[in-house]
Design an enzyme around this catalytic site. Structure first.
Site, PDB file in Angstrom:
ATOM      1  N   ASP B 237       1.150  -1.281   0.052  1.00 52.32           N
ATOM      2  CA  ASP B 237      -0.233   0.044  -0.111  1.00 52.32           C
ATOM      3  C   ASP B 237       0.766   1.108   0.088  1.00 52.32           C
ATOM      4  OD1 ASP B 237      -1.635   2.191   1.096  1.00 52.32           O
ATOM      5  OD2 ASP B 237      -3.090   1.037   2.180  1.00 52.32           O
ATOM      6  N   GLY B 263      -1.670  -4.108  -2.680  1.00 53.18           N
ATOM      7  CA  GLY B 263      -2.075  -3.075  -2.155  1.00 53.18           C
ATOM      8  C   GLY B 263      -2.804  -2.907  -1.319  1.00 53.18           C
ATOM      9  N   HIS B 264      -3.692  -1.011  -1.856  1.00 51.63           N
ATOM     10  CA  HIS B 264      -4.574  -0.461  -1.232  1.00 51.63           C
ATOM     11  C   HIS B 264      -5.650  -1.383  -0.967  1.00 51.63           C
ATOM     12  CE1 HIS B 264      -5.863   2.906   1.045  1.00 51.63           C
ATOM     13  NE2 HIS B 264      -6.354   3.077   0.410  1.00 51.63           N
ATOM     14  N   PHE B 265      -6.129  -1.639  -2.179  1.00 51.87           N
ATOM     15  CA  PHE B 265      -7.820  -2.569  -2.103  1.00 51.87           C
ATOM     16  C   PHE B 265      -7.417  -3.873  -2.156  1.00 51.87           C
ATOM     17  CE2 PHE B 265      -8.130   2.173  -3.508  1.00 51.87           C
ATOM     18  CZ  PHE B 265      -9.487   1.996  -3.075  1.00 51.87           C
ATOM     19  N   ALA B 266      -6.619  -4.300  -0.844  1.00 47.51           N
ATOM     20  CA  ALA B 266      -6.720  -5.528  -0.790  1.00 47.51           C
ATOM     21  C   ALA B 266      -7.407  -6.553  -1.214  1.00 47.51           C
ATOM     22  CB  ALA B 266      -5.621  -6.225   0.493  1.00 47.51           C
TER      23      ALA B 266
END
Lengths: 328, 288
Positions: B237, B263-266
């Site tokens: 992320d 990443g951020h939107f796992a």
């Protein structure tokens, strides 16, 4: 309350009718003559823990309450209190390991699986399965011991603690004398080495219900459900193991807490039977509240009518005092 | 598997849309979305958990299918988002629940915990930050902006709303982009292209500093109530560093940290792994 409703209160599988309903159930601070039918409704569930299966009856919706029965009862003992609490709470009535319809894990030589610590840990797991990491605990008799152990071992889990008609195990044994041994017979009989107490219980499963630490105003169906536990050799052994643990490791756990000044942090309510042993045995120690104040920072309580089994015999007043405590 | 119901309810005059799935007697789990998303970000997770949990995923005001009141009548602050979600929980009678917090969901969820600490059971933080060390250097210009807001900087933040910028948020840190469905980012873009959608988001960018200011209060809540917490974290992320997941251990004793190579939107790439981690966190299945 109609007969049909009462049947629903008891249990789905084994009980077909119910004969004696305490008058007091009809008078919980208002004129309605019965618990609304919807609140009588409960669901039974079996929850798998690490090495066991735990049986619960679940009532209502709202903040979670864990109700733990004692000897020689099952979760059925909350059949009047639970529906009244169900108006405002999620009520989880549990059979601790060995009791009622829960599993019976094997014990060990030191009786650890039946210490209040092991039993409390399992109930924490049960509540986690149900999605609750914080709850209030209400325990009667042996269940009261599991409950105070849970509050000591898992302070962050317990919002409020209510313990009915018991003092801590180490205080019970610590002040034991002839009067104690004569009164609290299960402590001394059931903690004897196997298979002596097992043989006595199994030899006369109904006998435990014929004395002040067993009897109640329930009818034959509830009695049959309760007695079932004492016909099963594995359960009887487990319950004796629980008393053996109470005469050994449970005392050590209590003493360690006193030594380390580990105290019950949550607000605590203690109710005890008017005219029962706790009403007079411990006057020199300041009564049961004086004893509990050694263990807990914030203790309140009073005596209540109905004998040792006041949650069954005087559910309206029991519930009223509980709700006052829980909602304060 | 339970069906998902798409419902809405009025809270303080604002219509809050929400997804509901599962048996209401199962453990309640509140799913709180992040920027610039909405409850739809849980579309893969909900079917994986609906047998075990009662799931509620609201869209916050100004997001997704919920009302987007004008900033002249509704102040877009995290305090206000939390206030509306609190009212929403009252309206659906949810007063004892666990929460899954992601991105914006974290400061909203932790505000709910400050207000009703006794209601919160378990916490799952998926890239839901509560620690300074979880914020990387890219936050420094935003920090200056919070200290002294300028119109010029505010205008520059509009670039975050382009379809390309949103898509890149979904892709950054993901080893294999072919796993990232276009659905989530396209829906986010769609909601952001609605007339008037930008101002609320710009207001929230400006208010984000109020979250950082509350970190010590969140930590105090953690220390006092010690809720069990699962940090399941996309380790690549670009906004919230893995150190932010580890930091929960400082104030909580019952913490499990799991990093995922994403990443951020796992949830876009690891919904199954996250669902498994959540189920394990609560313990084995209930037999009926």
């Amino acid at each position: 309350m109609e007969r049909r409703t009462v049947i629903g209160v008891i249990t789905a599988a084994t009980v077909s009718a119910f004969s004696s309903t305490p008058e007091s159930l009809f008078a919980l601070g208002q004129k309605t003559s019965a618990v609304p039918e919807a609140l009588d409704h409960f669901e039974t569930t079996e929850i798998k823990t690490k090495d066991n299966t735990i049986f619960i009856r679940r009532y209502g919706q709202g903040p979670p309450l864990l109700l733990v029965h004692g000897f020689p009862r099952t979760s059925l003992m909350w059949r009047y209190v639970a529906p009244l609490l169900a108006r405002n709470y999620t009520v989880i009535c549990v059979d601790p390991r060995g009791y009622g319809r829960s599993g019976v894990p094997a014990s060990t030589e030191d009786h650890y699986p039946y210490t209040k610590r092991a039993m409390a840990n399992e109930l924490v797991d049960v509540m986690a399965h149900l999605g609750f990491s914080r709850f209030s605990v209400i325990g009667h008799d042996r269940g009261g011991r599991v409950s105070y152990r849970l509050a000591l071992d898992h302070p962050e889990k317990v919002d409020r603690l209510a313990v009915f008609d018991v003092i801590p195990i180490s205080d019970g044994w610590g002040h034991a004398d002839a009067k104690f041994a004569m009164t609290y017979w299960p402590w001394v009989l059931l903690s004897q080495k196997a298979p002596l107490p097992e043989s006595y219980l199994l030899g006369a499963p109904g006998a435990v219900f014929g004395n002040p630490f067993g009897q109640g105003s329930f009818g034959p169906e509830v009695r049959a459900e309760y007695t079932e536990t004492y016909r099963d050799p594995a359960r009887v052994h487990a319950i004796c193991e629980e008393y053996r643990a109470a005469a050994t490791l449970d005392i050590e756990h209590d003493k360690k807490d006193l030594q380390d000044s580990r105290r019950i942090k949550s607000p605590m309510l203690h109710l005890w039977a008017i005219g029962g042993p706790l009403d007079s045995f411990y006057e020199q120690q300041g009564g049961p509240l004086g004893i509990w104040r050694k263990w807990a920072d914030n203790v309140q309580g009073q005596s209540i009518k109905g004998g040792h089994f006041f949650p069954e015999e005087n559910p309206a007043e029991t519930t009223e005092l509980l709700i006052k405590f829980l909602s304060a | 598997m339970y069906a998902v119901n798409y419902r809405s309810i009025l809270v303080d005059g604002i219509r809050i849309a929400y997804r509901e799935a599962g048996d209401s007697k199962a453990p309640s789990l509140l799913l709180l979305h992040g920027f610039p998303s909405a409850g739809h970000m849980f579309r893969d997770l909900i079917p994986l958990l609906s047998e075990r949990f009662y799931l509620i995923a609201p869209d916050m005001p100004g997001f997704g299918q919920s009302d987007m009141p004008s900033p002249t009548t509704f102040k877009y602050s995290f305090e206000n988002l939390a206030r509306i979600i609190d009212g929403f929980l009252d309206a659906i009678h949810m007063r004892s629940y666990s929460m899954y917090v992601f991105d914006y969901g974290a400061p909203v969820g932790f505000r709910l915990a400050l207000k009703h600490p006794e209601s919160i059971q378990f916490i799952i933080s998926q890239n839901g930050n509560a620690y300074e060390e979880g914020l990387n250097d890219s936050w420094s210009s935003l920090r200056s902006y919070w200290a002294s807001p300028t119109d010029e900087y505010r205008e520059s933040l509009r670039s975050a709303f382009s379809a390309e910028a949103i898509r890149s948020q979904y892709l950054q840190g993901v080893p294999d982009e072919t796993f990232v469905s276009p659905d989530g980012s396209c829906l986010d873009s769609y909601y952001l292209t609605r007339p008037g959608a930008h101002e609320p988001q710009l207001d929230l960018f400006e208010d984000y500093g109020s979250n950082v200011a509350l970190y010590p209060a969140f930590h105090e809540y953690f220390r006092t109530y010690n809720p069990p917490l699962l940090a399941v974290w996309g380790e690549n992320d670009p906004h919230y560093l893995p150190a932010g997941a580890e930091a929960f251990r400082r104030d909580l004793s019952d913490v499990e940290v799991r990093f995922l190579d994403t990443g951020h939107f796992a949830l876009e790439t690891h919904s199954k792994e996250i669902a498994d981690a959540i189920r394990e966190f609560f313990g084995a299945e209930i037999k009926v």
